[in-house]
Design a protein around this motif. Structure first.
Motif, mmCIF file in Angstrom:
data_model
loop_
_atom_site.group_PDB
_atom_site.id
_atom_site.type_symbol
_atom_site.label_atom_id
_atom_site.label_comp_id
_atom_site.label_asym_id
_atom_site.label_seq_id
_atom_site.Cartn_x
_atom_site.Cartn_y
_atom_site.Cartn_z
ATOM 1 N N MET A 1 32.898 -45.130 -31.387
ATOM 2 C CA MET A 1 33.629 -45.631 -32.539
ATOM 3 C C MET A 1 33.355 -44.717 -33.725
ATOM 4 O O MET A 1 32.223 -44.422 -34.041
ATOM 5 C CB MET A 1 33.168 -47.063 -32.840
ATOM 6 C CG MET A 1 33.910 -47.702 -33.970
ATOM 7 S SD MET A 1 33.583 -49.458 -34.168
ATOM 8 C CE MET A 1 31.961 -49.438 -34.863
ATOM 9 N N LYS A 2 34.432 -44.276 -34.373
ATOM 10 C CA LYS A 2 34.258 -43.400 -35.518
ATOM 11 C C LYS A 2 33.716 -44.188 -36.701
ATOM 12 O O LYS A 2 33.821 -45.401 -36.771
ATOM 13 C CB LYS A 2 35.578 -42.733 -35.885
ATOM 14 C CG LYS A 2 36.633 -43.689 -36.391
ATOM 15 C CD LYS A 2 37.899 -42.958 -36.749
ATOM 16 C CE LYS A 2 38.890 -43.999 -37.297
ATOM 17 N NZ LYS A 2 40.074 -43.386 -37.794
ATOM 18 N N ASP A 30 40.655 -58.853 -30.735
ATOM 19 C CA ASP A 30 41.592 -57.952 -30.064
ATOM 20 C C ASP A 30 41.191 -56.496 -30.300
ATOM 21 O O ASP A 30 41.228 -55.675 -29.383
ATOM 22 C CB ASP A 30 43.011 -58.211 -30.573
ATOM 23 C CG ASP A 30 44.056 -57.470 -29.765
ATOM 24 O OD1 ASP A 30 44.134 -57.724 -28.537
ATOM 25 O OD2 ASP A 30 44.790 -56.644 -30.352
ATOM 26 N N TYR A 31 40.781 -56.190 -31.524
ATOM 27 C CA TYR A 31 40.318 -54.842 -31.857
ATOM 28 C C TYR A 31 39.106 -54.468 -31.000
ATOM 29 O O TYR A 31 39.041 -53.372 -30.449
ATOM 30 C CB TYR A 31 39.972 -54.764 -33.343
ATOM 31 C CG TYR A 31 39.412 -53.428 -33.774
ATOM 32 C CD1 TYR A 31 40.253 -52.383 -34.129
ATOM 33 C CD2 TYR A 31 38.034 -53.203 -33.814
ATOM 34 C CE1 TYR A 31 39.741 -51.157 -34.513
ATOM 35 C CE2 TYR A 31 37.524 -51.983 -34.201
ATOM 36 C CZ TYR A 31 38.380 -50.963 -34.551
ATOM 37 O OH TYR A 31 37.876 -49.744 -34.919
ATOM 38 N N CYS A 32 38.164 -55.405 -30.895
ATOM 39 C CA CYS A 32 36.959 -55.148 -30.097
ATOM 40 C C CYS A 32 37.308 -54.915 -28.626
ATOM 41 O O CYS A 32 36.757 -54.026 -27.980
ATOM 42 C CB CYS A 32 35.970 -56.304 -30.223
ATOM 43 S SG CYS A 32 35.216 -56.418 -31.854
ATOM 44 N N GLN A 41 28.745 -55.576 -32.630
ATOM 45 C CA GLN A 41 28.618 -54.207 -33.120
ATOM 46 C C GLN A 41 29.419 -53.945 -34.392
ATOM 47 O O GLN A 41 29.224 -52.904 -35.026
ATOM 48 C CB GLN A 41 29.045 -53.213 -32.042
ATOM 49 C CG GLN A 41 28.139 -53.208 -30.826
ATOM 50 C CD GLN A 41 28.633 -52.259 -29.760
ATOM 51 O OE1 GLN A 41 29.765 -52.380 -29.299
ATOM 52 N NE2 GLN A 41 27.791 -51.317 -29.384
ATOM 53 N N ILE A 42 30.308 -54.856 -34.757
ATOM 54 C CA ILE A 42 31.139 -54.616 -35.932
ATOM 55 C C ILE A 42 30.856 -55.593 -37.075
ATOM 56 O O ILE A 42 31.574 -55.599 -38.069
ATOM 57 C CB ILE A 42 32.647 -54.634 -35.568
ATOM 58 C CG1 ILE A 42 33.058 -55.906 -34.819
ATOM 59 C CG2 ILE A 42 33.021 -53.426 -34.749
ATOM 60 C CD1 ILE A 42 33.662 -56.911 -35.698
ATOM 61 N N THR A 43 29.825 -56.399 -36.956
ATOM 62 C CA THR A 43 29.541 -57.388 -37.997
ATOM 63 C C THR A 43 29.303 -56.742 -39.358
ATOM 64 O O THR A 43 29.667 -57.323 -40.378
ATOM 65 C CB THR A 43 28.335 -58.270 -37.627
ATOM 66 O OG1 THR A 43 27.210 -57.435 -37.364
ATOM 67 C CG2 THR A 43 28.634 -59.118 -36.405
#
Length: 72
Positions: A1-2, A30-32, A41-43
């Motif tokens: 992931m950038k 949906d993105y995940c 990982q995106i929290t």
């Protein structure tokens, strides 16, 4: 992931939610799924604005108790 800032992430989720007609929470999930990453990982990318929109979606779906809001 950038590398992405919380503001950039919120814009991506906003576009995804609008394009696919999803709630913001579903757009995040949906993105995940699309990027093959775990939601944990995106929290750090979820800013206050996005968090508030997710909360409002959850209240509309009766997943969370409704809070008092001022009429607009």
């Amino acid at each position: 992931m950038k590398t992405m800032t919380p503001k950039q992430f919120a814009l991506v989720i906003e576009k995804l939610a609008s394009k696919k007609r999803l709630s913001h929470m579903d757009a995040v999930l949906d993105y995940c799924k699309e990027k093959e990453i775990e939601p944990e990982q995106i929290t750090h990318l979820i800013n206050r604005t996005l968090k508030d929109k997710i909360k409002m979606n959850a209240q509309e779906l009766n997943f969370l108790p409704k809070t008092a809001t001022l009429p607009v």
